[in-house]
Design a protein around this motif. Sequence first.
Motif, short mmCIF file in Angstrom:
data_model
loop_
_atom_site.label_atom_id
_atom_site.label_comp_id
_atom_site.label_asym_id
_atom_site.label_seq_id
_atom_site.Cartn_x
_atom_site.Cartn_y
_atom_site.Cartn_z
N LEU A 131 14.70 30.78 6.15
CA LEU A 131 14.92 29.56 5.68
C LEU A 131 14.87 29.22 3.93
O LEU A 131 14.25 29.61 3.76
N ASP A 132 15.74 28.28 3.34
CA ASP A 132 15.93 28.61 2.00
C ASP A 132 15.16 27.02 1.18
O ASP A 132 15.71 27.59 -0.32
N VAL A 133 15.00 26.33 1.72
CA VAL A 133 13.92 24.70 1.24
C VAL A 133 12.49 25.14 1.01
O VAL A 133 11.79 25.50 2.22
N LEU A 134 11.80 25.23 -0.21
CA LEU A 134 10.12 24.59 0.35
C LEU A 134 10.48 23.02 0.00
O LEU A 134 10.97 22.07 -1.15
N VAL A 135 9.88 22.78 0.60
CA VAL A 135 9.32 20.61 0.17
C VAL A 135 8.00 20.63 0.04
O VAL A 135 6.95 20.87 1.13
N GLY A 136 7.68 19.72 -0.69
CA GLY A 136 6.16 19.56 -1.69
C GLY A 136 6.08 18.61 -2.16
O GLY A 136 7.12 17.59 -2.33
N GLY A 137 4.79 17.63 -1.61
CA GLY A 137 4.29 16.38 -2.75
C GLY A 137 3.96 16.31 -3.82
O GLY A 137 3.22 15.48 -3.82
N MET A 138 3.91 17.38 -4.41
CA MET A 138 3.65 17.40 -5.93
C MET A 138 4.69 16.47 -6.52
O MET A 138 5.20 15.38 -6.44
N CYS A 139 3.98 15.84 -7.28
CA CYS A 139 3.84 14.34 -8.02
C CYS A 139 3.29 14.23 -9.56
O CYS A 139 2.07 14.51 -9.41
N GLU A 140 4.29 13.95 -10.64
CA GLU A 140 4.02 13.77 -11.80
C GLU A 140 3.59 11.81 -12.32
O GLU A 140 2.53 11.79 -13.28
N THR A 141 4.04 11.12 -11.31
CA THR A 141 3.50 9.45 -11.10
C THR A 141 1.80 9.38 -11.26
O THR A 141 1.28 8.75 -11.81
N ASP A 142 1.60 9.19 -9.56
CA ASP A 142 0.13 8.99 -9.37
C ASP A 142 0.01 10.62 -8.92
O ASP A 142 -0.71 10.96 -7.95
N PHE A 143 -0.62 11.30 -9.76
CA PHE A 143 -1.14 12.28 -9.63
C PHE A 143 -2.61 12.41 -10.48
O PHE A 143 -3.28 11.48 -11.04
N SER A 144 -3.78 13.53 -10.41
CA SER A 144 -4.56 13.81 -10.82
C SER A 144 -5.52 14.14 -12.10
O SER A 144 -6.32 14.75 -12.41
N GLY A 145 -3.60 14.94 -12.80
CA GLY A 145 -3.68 15.32 -14.09
C GLY A 145 -3.67 16.71 -14.35
O GLY A 145 -3.74 18.20 -14.37
N TYR A 146 -2.99 17.37 -12.17
CA TYR A 146 -3.57 18.29 -11.89
C TYR A 146 -1.87 18.98 -12.08
O TYR A 146 -0.97 18.90 -12.01
N PRO A 147 -2.21 20.30 -13.33
CA PRO A 147 -0.65 21.42 -13.92
C PRO A 147 -0.61 21.66 -12.88
O PRO A 147 1.24 22.13 -13.23
N ASP A 148 -0.60 21.88 -11.79
CA ASP A 148 0.54 22.79 -10.80
C ASP A 148 0.82 21.58 -10.22
O ASP A 148 1.82 22.02 -8.86
N CYS A 149 1.12 20.52 -10.57
CA CYS A 149 1.69 19.45 -10.17
C CYS A 149 3.08 18.66 -10.43
O CYS A 149 4.37 18.59 -10.06
N ARG A 150 2.93 19.58 -12.17
CA ARG A 150 4.34 19.42 -12.99
C ARG A 150 5.40 19.70 -12.71
O ARG A 150 6.34 21.11 -12.05
N ASP A 151 6.35 18.59 -12.98
CA ASP A 151 7.84 19.64 -12.76
C ASP A 151 8.58 20.63 -13.26
O ASP A 151 8.84 21.42 -12.57
N ASN A 152 7.94 21.05 -14.40
CA ASN A 152 8.36 21.64 -15.03
C ASN A 152 7.45 22.86 -14.02
O ASN A 152 8.22 24.38 -14.02
#
Length: 247
Positions: A131-152
Amino acid sequence: MSVASPAAAAARGALVLFSGGQDSTACLAWALDRYARVETIGFDYGQRHRIELDCRRTVRSHLAARFPHWGAKLGEDHLLDLALLGQLSDTALTSERAIEVAANGLPNTFVPGRNLLFLAFGAVVAWRRGLDVLVGGMCETDFSGYPDCRDNTMKAMQLALSLGLDAPMTVETPLMWLTKARTWALTQSLGGDALNDLIVEDTHTCYLGERGQRQAWGHGCGQCPACALRAAGHAQWQAGREAPASA
């Protein structure tokens, strides 16, 4: 992260980081709607709300039964033991303590490195499974300030994983710029009332692991940050559905 076109995705296989919560279920439905083969992976890291691990099986089973066209694409589930992460962490998600904002400005529900490890281990499984795609629910809009959820952070991980595996590994985050209200709208567009009813009844997002009381938006304590976000998003989505169309 950018999202591949449906045509480009049609022949590819994806591994969804699947906790059994609302966001990861939305991501699973999104992936099943796009990719030819979809597998799931979960992680047992000693989380306080580990009831989500039981919910994963129920969600997968009901999703396949109610949406046979997706069920035909739904492949194996993988559950990894990451107890070491729980042993290294001292957070409100891995021990019995009040949820609050820590001195560094982050909520004490932040588990350092969690999403980085999830993606790294997920990439290993994906590579082995072809498989060559990983899909995760990380989100910058409604999140708790977690740096490992950021788009960058996700972009950096995609680059590192692809280089480290010497093979392209795409990291897709379909919820990155969505509010919780828009996440409800997304699942409505993917599977209608049947999918959103499944999310309300079967998924688990509450940080405290409570499933006793069923609210309009699902099961949970109703007080923790995860429940508050989910409830507010559901209310906003419902208000938008009920608002009269503008002339």
